[in-house]
Motif scaffolding. Structure first.
Motif, short mmCIF file in Angstrom:
data_model
loop_
_atom_site.label_atom_id
_atom_site.label_comp_id
_atom_site.label_asym_id
_atom_site.label_seq_id
_atom_site.Cartn_x
_atom_site.Cartn_y
_atom_site.Cartn_z
N VAL A 331 -3.09 7.61 5.46
CA VAL A 331 -2.25 6.84 4.39
C VAL A 331 -1.64 7.84 3.34
CG1 VAL A 331 -2.06 5.06 2.60
CG2 VAL A 331 -2.96 4.41 4.78
N VAL A 347 -3.58 2.74 -5.07
CA VAL A 347 -2.70 2.22 -4.19
C VAL A 347 -3.13 2.73 -2.80
CG1 VAL A 347 -0.07 3.09 -3.41
CG2 VAL A 347 -0.57 2.30 -5.78
N THR A 350 -6.55 1.21 -1.49
CA THR A 350 -6.13 -0.41 -1.09
C THR A 350 -5.51 -0.76 0.23
OG1 THR A 350 -6.34 -1.19 -3.26
CG2 THR A 350 -5.44 -2.63 -1.90
N GLN A 351 -4.33 0.36 0.38
CA GLN A 351 -3.90 -0.03 1.72
C GLN A 351 -4.63 0.60 2.60
OE1 GLN A 351 -0.26 -1.14 2.00
NE2 GLN A 351 -1.61 -1.42 3.80
N ASN A 355 -5.58 -1.75 6.00
CA ASN A 355 -4.96 -1.23 7.54
C ASN A 355 -6.39 -1.25 8.45
OD1 ASN A 355 -2.74 -0.91 6.41
ND2 ASN A 355 -2.72 1.59 6.68
N ARG A 361 -1.97 -1.82 11.27
CA ARG A 361 -1.74 -1.01 10.28
C ARG A 361 -0.45 -1.58 9.46
NH1 ARG A 361 -0.93 4.08 10.39
NH2 ARG A 361 -1.78 4.83 8.76
N TYR A 362 -0.55 -1.58 8.09
CA TYR A 362 0.49 -2.19 7.38
C TYR A 362 0.79 -3.47 7.58
CZ TYR A 362 0.82 2.61 5.87
OH TYR A 362 0.49 3.90 5.54
N THR A 364 -0.59 -5.96 6.32
CA THR A 364 -0.43 -6.51 4.86
C THR A 364 -0.11 -5.27 3.79
OG1 THR A 364 -2.15 -8.13 5.25
CG2 THR A 364 -1.91 -7.74 2.86
N VAL A 365 0.67 -5.63 2.86
CA VAL A 365 1.11 -4.49 2.18
C VAL A 365 0.92 -4.93 0.79
CG1 VAL A 365 3.09 -2.62 1.48
CG2 VAL A 365 2.55 -3.32 3.90
N VAL A 369 1.97 -1.08 -3.55
CA VAL A 369 2.43 -0.15 -2.28
C VAL A 369 3.86 -0.06 -2.33
CG1 VAL A 369 1.92 0.65 -0.12
CG2 VAL A 369 0.07 -0.08 -1.47
N THR A 370 4.32 -1.38 -2.07
CA THR A 370 5.72 -1.46 -2.03
C THR A 370 6.65 -1.20 -3.03
OG1 THR A 370 5.23 -3.73 -0.69
CG2 THR A 370 7.86 -3.39 -1.70
N ILE A 392 8.11 -0.78 5.26
CA ILE A 392 8.01 -1.37 3.93
C ILE A 392 9.24 -1.66 3.34
CG2 ILE A 392 6.96 -1.17 1.66
CD1 ILE A 392 4.74 0.70 3.01
#
Length: 488
Positions: A331, A347, A350-351, A355, A361-362, A364-365, A369-370, A392
């Motif tokens: 990431v 950031v 957590t991502q 994942n 993967r990705y 949930t974002v 992060v966005t 994203i």
């Protein structure tokens, strides 16, 4: 040989790294403050906006009162405030108006030194922050250049940034900040000279962590290479994922022939206090971590590592930690190699966890992060992975966040929160949930003293007086006698 001075990190970074920033309260700090004043520190690393929020949220204590009282107890030792970019308490990117207002308040309440850090080592942003802190009344402005490992971050990168910062004339000092404890003695042997060569008359400090056991050795190499100032902690607040211990660092430096001009009696008294206090409070003892080469890849700071382990344990997924750490590496590369320091370690970490535990993967974002991908925290040092960035940026949530309204002005916030508040309370309410500030106000003034020896007795009294049916309690031990009787 070098004359080495010390910056104390016990009440801020030691407390944060080893005790989650919640180990110490105001009374505990004030009790030892006169001794810390006698030691002869160049400065005391005292607080950040996040620590101020922790005082309110977890201790129900007024952080402004804590700052004022500690300043009164240490009038000759500058207290330092660490900035973490354009934010104050809230993770929301703040306006320049709010930042200048906040900095003026921390100066008025006792801060004399600012350590200016930008989580991307963005030099223009650091210069802008230096102007803000100077305008607010900061006496000493220090550039905090954050160390990391990536294909970009070689000695030449750090020397170039250090040269620009020193050449601006806006900073009295520069410190190399190593949040992951990743500077090896070999790297210190090349990096410290590279920095001092471009700094000219701007003195250098070195700040590292014992997470994988390297910092005590790298400190000695840094001193041998001419670094005149090191960051240390006392007692059980040292070691672990915190800084090297003050007492042993002093001893080792002197053994190498360096000079450390401190009050040795005060050093011993402070070290003893921060050993007896955590014992009484059931806090963990910081120990240098075992050498783990995996840290050079994922670079996860100690505080975020602890949070990640707790979150996985709460959902009975502890076995996934190795996968999550591998995903952290992936990431971080996809997001352009952000430096693993607050807020980017949160950031990335957590991502990575989402994942691993998600279906893909990705999938949930998180919003942070966005916002990172949208450039709210600046531009990464290296390009992001095009597919990840596009996924994203093209999401519905990204479009919603792009339309977020700008932060309200101070006048608008005043109108919303009420005009009868002090500036200090207003700033807390503008950046924190109101119910937390209400609870702090209801709790009243913080205690002013603390004695580790009384903790067992007070725990016993609370336990006994909480039992139903007891009409009296008598405690006797040696020359101590206490008797409590209930009313009729």
């Amino acid at each position: 040989m070098t004359n080495v001075t010390l910056i104390d990190t016990t009440v801020r970074d030691g407390n944060q790294s080893n005790w989650g920033a919640t180990g110490l309260d105001t009374g505990m700090m004030l009790q030892i403050a006169p001794v810390m004043e006698r030691v002869g520190f160049e400065s005391i690393d005292f607080t950040t906006s996040t620590h101020m929020a922790v005082a309110v949220r977890f201790k129900k204590e007024d952080p402004w009162e804590r700052l004022r009282l500690f300043r009164e107890a240490t009038p000759n030792t500058p207290l330092s405030f660490l900035t973490t970019g354009m934010r104050f308490i809230s993770w929301e990117v703040a306006s320049e108006e709010l930042m200048e207002f906040a900095f003026r308040l921390v100066v008025n309440n006792g801060i004399r030194r600012f350590a200016v850090m930008d989580p991307m080592n963005n030099v223009p942003s650091m210069l802008r922050m230096a102007d803000l802190t100077r305008k607010a009344g900061g006496e000493q402005i220090v550039a905090a250049l954050t160390f990391t490992l990536s294909p970009l971050h070689d000695d030449a990168y750090f020397a170039d940034a250090a040269g620009k910062l020193a050449g601006s004339g806006k900073f009295e000092k520069l410190y190399l900040k190593d949040p992951g404890g990743l500077v090896t003695p070999d790297r210190a042997r090349t990096l410290i000279p590279a920095l001092t060569k471009v700094l000219g008359n701007v003195p250098l400090e070195f700040h590292s962590h014992c997470t994988i056991g390297l910092a005590p050795f790298s400190y000695l190499e840094a001193a041998d290479q001419g670094c005149p100032c090191l960051h240390t902690s006392a007692g059980w607040a040292a070691g672990g994922t915190g800084q090297p211990g003050m007492k042993m660092t002093i001893s080792n430096l002197r053994d190498l022939g360096h000079t450390v001009d401190v009050d040795d009696d005060a050093v011993a008294e402070m070290d003893a206090y921060f050993t007896s206090l955590p014992k009484a409070e059931g806090l963990t003892q910081g120990q240098p971590g075992e050498f783990d080469r995996a840290y050079f890849r994922h670079q996860m700071p100690g505080g975020m590592m602890g949070t990640m382990k707790r979150q996985l344990a709460e959902t009975k997924r502890e076995h996934l930690l190795p996968q999550v750490l591998e995903e952290v590496e992936r990431v971080r590369a996809e997001l352009g190699y952000p430096i693993m320091v607050t807020p980017f370690s949160q950031v990335v970490g957590t991502q990575a966890m989402l994942n691993v535990i998600g279906k893909e993967r990705y999938e949930t974002v998180p919003d942070e992060v966005t916002r990172f991908v949208l450039g709210r925290f600046g531009t990464p040092a290296m390009p992001m992975d095009k597919e990840v960035e596009a996924r994203i940026r093209d999401s519905k949530r990204a479009r919603e966040l792009e339309d977020e309204p700008a932060m309200a002005s101070l006048d608008e916030l005043r109108a919303k929160l009420g005009k009868g508040l002090s500036d200090e309370e207003f700033l807390l309410r503008a950046t924190m949930p109101g119910e937390q500030v209400d609870a702090m106000k209801a709790a009243g003034p913080a205690r002013r003293t603390y004695d580790p020896k009384t903790r067992p007795t007070m725990d016993l009294i609370r336990e006994l007086t909480g039992r139903k049916g007891l009409t009296s309690v008598k405690i006797e031990k040696d020359d101590f006698k206490l008797e409590l009787k209930g009313g009729a």
